[in-house]
Enzyme design. Sequence first.
Site, PDB file in Angstrom:
ATOM      1  N   LYS A  88       0.604  -1.283   0.050  1.00 22.08           N
ATOM      2  CA  LYS A  88       0.136  -0.134   0.044  1.00 22.08           C
ATOM      3  C   LYS A  88       0.785   1.172  -0.051  1.00 22.08           C
ATOM      4  CE  LYS A  88      -4.375  -1.701   0.842  1.00 22.08           C
ATOM      5  NZ  LYS A  88      -4.148  -2.919   1.723  1.00 22.08           N
ATOM      6  N   GLU A 110      -9.803   6.403   3.837  1.00 21.05           N
ATOM      7  CA  GLU A 110     -10.336   5.291   4.441  1.00 21.05           C
ATOM      8  C   GLU A 110      -9.693   4.019   4.726  1.00 21.05           C
ATOM      9  OE1 GLU A 110      -9.800   5.560   1.234  1.00 21.05           O
ATOM     10  OE2 GLU A 110      -9.501   3.530   0.635  1.00 21.05           O
ATOM     11  N   SER A 376       1.548  -9.927  -1.244  1.00 14.59           N
ATOM     12  CA  SER A 376       1.085  -8.417  -1.096  1.00 14.59           C
ATOM     13  C   SER A 376       1.419  -7.818   0.330  1.00 14.59           C
ATOM     14  CB  SER A 376      -0.124  -8.091  -1.473  1.00 14.59           C
ATOM     15  OG  SER A 376      -0.924  -9.276  -0.565  1.00 14.59           O
TER      16      SER A 376
HETATM   17  C1  LIG Z   1      -5.200  -4.040   1.281  1.00 15.94           C
HETATM   18  C2  LIG Z   1      -4.551  -5.292   1.028  1.00 15.94           C
HETATM   19  C3  LIG Z   1      -4.761  -6.137   0.113  1.00 15.94           C
HETATM   20  C4  LIG Z   1      -6.198  -5.932  -1.013  1.00 15.94           C
HETATM   21  O1  LIG Z   1      -6.251  -4.479  -1.640  1.00 15.94           O
HETATM   22  P1  LIG Z   1      -5.905  -4.604  -3.080  1.00 15.94           P
HETATM   23  O2  LIG Z   1      -6.210  -3.227  -3.469  1.00 15.94           O
HETATM   24  O3  LIG Z   1      -6.485  -5.447  -3.761  1.00 15.94           O
HETATM   25  O4  LIG Z   1      -4.357  -4.924  -3.525  1.00 15.94           O
HETATM   26  C5  LIG Z   1      -4.042  -7.231  -0.293  1.00 15.94           C
HETATM   27  N1  LIG Z   1      -2.995  -7.424   0.437  1.00 15.94           N
HETATM   28  C6  LIG Z   1      -2.913  -7.062   1.396  1.00 15.94           C
HETATM   29  C7  LIG Z   1      -1.536  -7.312   2.120  1.00 15.94           C
HETATM   30  C8  LIG Z   1      -3.332  -5.765   1.767  1.00 15.94           C
HETATM   31  O5  LIG Z   1      -3.126  -4.808   2.683  1.00 15.94           O
END
Ligand SMILES: *Cc1c(COP(=O)(O)O)cnc(C)c1O
Length: 390
Positions: A88, A110, A376
């Site tokens: 993020k 948000e 992610s």
């Molecule tokens: C917020 C988040 C997501 C989902 O959000 P996307 O905008 O679809 O990437 C996925 N993995 C993690 C670790 C997150 O913090």
Amino acid sequence: MKNPNKDGFFGNYGGMFVPDTLMPALAALTQCYEGIQDDSAFIAELEYYLHHFVGRPTPLYYAQNLSKQCNQKIYLKREDLNHTGAHKINNTLGQILLAKKMGKTRIIAETGAGQHGVATATVCALMGMQCNIYMGASDIERQSLNVKRMKLMGASVSSVTSGSKTLKDATTEAIRDWMKHVENTHYIIGSALGPHPYPLMVRNFQSIISKEAKEQIIDQSGSLPDIVMACIGGGSNALGMFYHFLDDKTVRLLGVEAAGEGLSSNQHAASLSKGKPGILHGSLNSVLQDENGQIQLAHSISAGLDYPGVGPELCHLKETGRLEAYAVTDKQALQGCKQLAELEGIIAALETSHALALLSDDAILKKNQTIILCLSGRGDKDMETIANHV
Ligand SMILES: *Cc1c(COP(=O)(O)O)cnc(C)c1O
């Protein structure tokens, strides 16, 4: 088509469905964003912080044990190693530099899992900006550690008690705040969602993921991957992971949504697989809704996937057949998390664990494929939930 048309549409999805009072703000944002595309000072500043503050480039890690277990060649793009523990911050950093450029002094955002809130509070502290985060009351409970983090960095956190008390409602409140304070306030949206130009802007800031990964995979394996995959909430890590592979037609793009308790249970968050076109938070997307067009509550074990919509570009990529969308249940995600922890010593976020769970599905993947999976985020924030289930 990689960029939306001038009205912000990726094919049939996207646009700017907002009250008139917000149109000038979106126009100004679009103009400023276009201005920085080839502003070398802006690009240099972003690169400086991505490297020295965030820690990029992140590794592309060949997961040897997992590969053996799954009969695949699996590379993990380690976004969990970014400062604040997820992808993020690639976006919040880009947007705060943009806000500074526009002369804004206050930031709102948000957040669901709290990861976007933390990433926003972090860059606000870095840039000395006032910061207010909107978060659903249920999520505040589920993610109390992230709330403490945000507060420690000087942000104020507003608890949203309307509706399902989750991300959808927090987003509605943030939009309301923005309408009232648009002169000095920039709204940092946390995924490739919302009215134009957000989906484009967020995707571009996140595309650093695939820019690095493409170079890394060619360097390490000598060729393009067969498969690139990511979990899907709003779509920002997936689009960031897919972007530089979009034109490589031999590369399959796989997105994994949250099937919650199961796709037939109505307790899921699979907006691509099960949604219908509808307007939510400023753009036209695939949205979970009932027969009367009322937005349905999403459910997922991971707060970050618990949203009834998905960004316009992914809707378009699915409709045109470029993106394959799948969904895995809460239970499968927990299994995926456990498997990676045991085999590789990496605790992934529960969001990410949805993509990990699909690795066991030979029918979808076929054997012996070279796969890049976007890791992610890290799972520290989810430890309580994980410990209660596995
Ligand atoms: C917020 C988040 C997501 C989902 O959000 P996307 O905008 O679809 O990437 C996925 N993995 C993690 C670790 C997150 O913090």
